[in-house]
Scaffold this motif. Sequence first.
Motif, PDB file in Angstrom:
ATOM      1  N   PRO A   1     -50.862 -31.581   2.436  1.00 21.83           N
ATOM      2  CA  PRO A   1     -50.069 -30.613   3.198  1.00 21.83           C
ATOM      3  C   PRO A   1     -48.574 -30.806   2.915  1.00 21.83           C
ATOM      4  N   ILE A   2     -47.904 -29.726   2.587  1.00 25.07           N
ATOM      5  CA  ILE A   2     -46.480 -29.795   2.277  1.00 25.07           C
ATOM      6  C   ILE A   2     -45.697 -29.924   3.581  1.00 25.07           C
ATOM      7  N   GLN A   3     -44.823 -30.937   3.634  1.00 23.22           N
ATOM      8  CA  GLN A   3     -43.974 -31.123   4.815  1.00 23.22           C
ATOM      9  C   GLN A   3     -42.594 -30.534   4.606  1.00 23.22           C
ATOM     10  N   THR A   4     -41.937 -30.921   3.535  1.00 20.29           N
ATOM     11  CA  THR A   4     -40.608 -30.386   3.265  1.00 20.29           C
ATOM     12  C   THR A   4     -40.471 -30.075   1.777  1.00 20.29           C
ATOM     13  N   VAL A   5     -39.726 -29.035   1.495  1.00 16.61           N
ATOM     14  CA  VAL A   5     -39.396 -28.694   0.117  1.00 16.61           C
ATOM     15  C   VAL A   5     -37.910 -28.361   0.068  1.00 16.61           C
ATOM     16  N   ASP A   6     -37.282 -28.727  -1.028  1.00 20.41           N
ATOM     17  CA  ASP A   6     -35.888 -28.375  -1.262  1.00 20.41           C
ATOM     18  C   ASP A   6     -35.760 -27.965  -2.720  1.00 20.41           C
ATOM     19  N   PRO A   7     -35.861 -26.672  -2.994  1.00 23.57           N
ATOM     20  CA  PRO A   7     -35.814 -26.223  -4.387  1.00 23.57           C
ATOM     21  C   PRO A   7     -34.457 -26.415  -5.038  1.00 23.57           C
ATOM     22  N   PHE A   8     -33.414 -26.633  -4.259  1.00 18.16           N
ATOM     23  CA  PHE A   8     -32.088 -26.822  -4.838  1.00 18.16           C
ATOM     24  C   PHE A   8     -31.910 -28.233  -5.387  1.00 18.16           C
ATOM     25  N   SER A   9     -32.463 -29.224  -4.697  1.00 16.08           N
ATOM     26  CA  SER A   9     -32.365 -30.601  -5.198  1.00 16.08           C
ATOM     27  C   SER A   9     -33.628 -31.034  -5.920  1.00 16.08           C
ATOM     28  N   GLY A  10     -34.707 -30.273  -5.816  1.00 15.42           N
ATOM     29  CA  GLY A  10     -35.930 -30.569  -6.553  1.00 15.42           C
ATOM     30  C   GLY A  10     -36.847 -31.566  -5.885  1.00 15.42           C
ATOM     31  N   VAL A  11     -36.871 -31.623  -4.554  1.00 13.46           N
ATOM     32  CA  VAL A  11     -37.696 -32.588  -3.840  1.00 13.46           C
ATOM     33  C   VAL A  11     -38.808 -31.862  -3.100  1.00 13.46           C
ATOM     34  N   ILE A  12     -40.031 -32.358  -3.299  1.00 14.34           N
ATOM     35  CA  ILE A  12     -41.202 -31.882  -2.554  1.00 14.34           C
ATOM     36  C   ILE A  12     -41.785 -33.092  -1.856  1.00 14.34           C
ATOM     37  N   SER A  13     -41.912 -33.014  -0.550  1.00 18.36           N
ATOM     38  CA  SER A  13     -42.470 -34.119   0.222  1.00 18.36           C
ATOM     39  C   SER A  13     -43.716 -33.620   0.946  1.00 18.36           C
ATOM     40  N   THR A  14     -44.804 -34.377   0.826  1.00 19.05           N
ATOM     41  CA  THR A  14     -46.070 -33.955   1.426  1.00 19.05           C
ATOM     42  C   THR A  14     -46.497 -34.935   2.508  1.00 19.05           C
ATOM     43  N   GLY A  15     -47.453 -34.498   3.298  1.00 19.67           N
ATOM     44  CA  GLY A  15     -48.071 -35.359   4.284  1.00 19.67           C
ATOM     45  C   GLY A  15     -49.305 -36.012   3.674  1.00 19.67           C
ATOM     46  N   TYR A  16     -50.056 -36.711   4.513  1.00 21.36           N
ATOM     47  CA  TYR A  16     -51.248 -37.399   4.030  1.00 21.36           C
ATOM     48  C   TYR A  16     -52.393 -36.417   3.834  1.00 21.36           C
ATOM     49  N   GLY A  17     -53.152 -36.644   2.774  1.00 22.57           N
ATOM     50  CA  GLY A  17     -54.321 -35.840   2.475  1.00 22.57           C
ATOM     51  C   GLY A  17     -55.251 -36.604   1.553  1.00 22.57           C
ATOM     52  N   THR A  18     -56.507 -36.218   1.552  1.00 21.09           N
ATOM     53  CA  THR A  18     -57.512 -36.883   0.726  1.00 21.09           C
ATOM     54  C   THR A  18     -57.846 -35.985  -0.454  1.00 21.09           C
ATOM     55  N   PRO A  19     -57.784 -36.525  -1.668  1.00 20.34           N
ATOM     56  CA  PRO A  19     -58.118 -35.691  -2.836  1.00 20.34           C
ATOM     57  C   PRO A  19     -59.603 -35.347  -2.841  1.00 20.34           C
TER      58      PRO A  19
ATOM     59  N   ARG B   1     -59.709 -42.175  -0.159  1.00 20.79           N
ATOM     60  CA  ARG B   1     -58.423 -42.648   0.350  1.00 20.79           C
ATOM     61  C   ARG B   1     -57.487 -41.497   0.648  1.00 20.79           C
ATOM     62  N   SER B   2     -56.615 -41.732   1.617  1.00 15.15           N
ATOM     63  CA  SER B   2     -55.585 -40.763   1.958  1.00 15.15           C
ATOM     64  C   SER B   2     -54.286 -41.127   1.250  1.00 15.15           C
ATOM     65  N   TYR B   3     -53.619 -40.125   0.718  1.00  8.84           N
ATOM     66  CA  TYR B   3     -52.357 -40.327   0.016  1.00  8.84           C
ATOM     67  C   TYR B   3     -51.313 -39.356   0.541  1.00  8.84           C
ATOM     68  N   ARG B   4     -50.075 -39.719   0.306  1.00  4.57           N
ATOM     69  CA  ARG B   4     -48.982 -38.765   0.459  1.00  4.57           C
ATOM     70  C   ARG B   4     -48.092 -38.908  -0.765  1.00  4.57           C
ATOM     71  N   ALA B   5     -47.351 -37.854  -1.075  1.00  4.32           N
ATOM     72  CA  ALA B   5     -46.562 -37.853  -2.312  1.00  4.32           C
ATOM     73  C   ALA B   5     -45.155 -37.320  -2.057  1.00  4.32           C
ATOM     74  N   THR B   6     -44.261 -37.814  -2.855  1.00  6.61           N
ATOM     75  CA  THR B   6     -42.912 -37.271  -2.933  1.00  6.61           C
ATOM     76  C   THR B   6     -42.638 -36.998  -4.405  1.00  6.61           C
ATOM     77  N   VAL B   7     -42.334 -35.757  -4.716  1.00  7.24           N
ATOM     78  CA  VAL B   7     -42.078 -35.339  -6.086  1.00  7.24           C
ATOM     79  C   VAL B   7     -40.593 -35.036  -6.208  1.00  7.24           C
ATOM     80  N   TYR B   8     -39.993 -35.573  -7.262  1.00  7.61           N
ATOM     81  CA  TYR B   8     -38.571 -35.341  -7.517  1.00  7.61           C
ATOM     82  C   TYR B   8     -38.425 -34.785  -8.924  1.00  7.61           C
ATOM     83  N   ILE B   9     -37.953 -33.544  -9.019  1.00  3.38           N
ATOM     84  CA  ILE B   9     -37.714 -32.890 -10.305  1.00  3.38           C
ATOM     85  C   ILE B   9     -36.204 -32.916 -10.528  1.00  3.38           C
TER      86      ILE B   9
END
Length: 171
Positions: free
Chosen positions: A92-110, A115-123
């Motif tokens: 689940p997406i928690q926050t996105v900032d297309p100007f700085s390139g950050v996507i932060s997600t909550g916990y989820g199971t693939p 296992r449950s994971y969460r991710a932070t993507v930085y472009i």
Amino acid sequence: MDLLRRTTMIFLLGALAATSACGNRNKGASNTTHRELERRDDVGNPIDGLYADENASSESIWNLFGPDDSDLTLSVNKYLWAASIEVLNFLPIQTVDPFSGVISTGYGTPPGGGRSYRATVYIRDAALDARSLNVALQTRGGRAVSEGTARAVEDAILTRARQIRISDSKF
């Protein structure tokens, strides 16, 4: 008549005191020190180009409505952005900032995982390149995942981004 004159005088003195408090009385050395502190980064290195006009004697609210002299441009690769959201769609997406390139997600199971994971993507860049992408994964226990797992997710995002770009170029 005397009461009206006193009331008027008190009102005028109050208005004069209120407007004189609005001025900048610290135009001397303390103001220079403050500008020098603003012009340094966290380590203490000087930052150039922070002010459009270094010799400006005063700033006012009307400066906000003037021309935009900033040449700072942040750019994010649209294919990496779309691929990141698509590959990590189980989170689940928690926050996105297309100007700085950050996507932060909550916990989820693939799918198919336990296992449950969460991710932070930085472009970081507009280039469709592995150096432009950084993915940080964390388990529910607060531990970072292995470097191989994070690399596999980055590779999946890069592969999907290239596929989207190829299909985009066909049109």
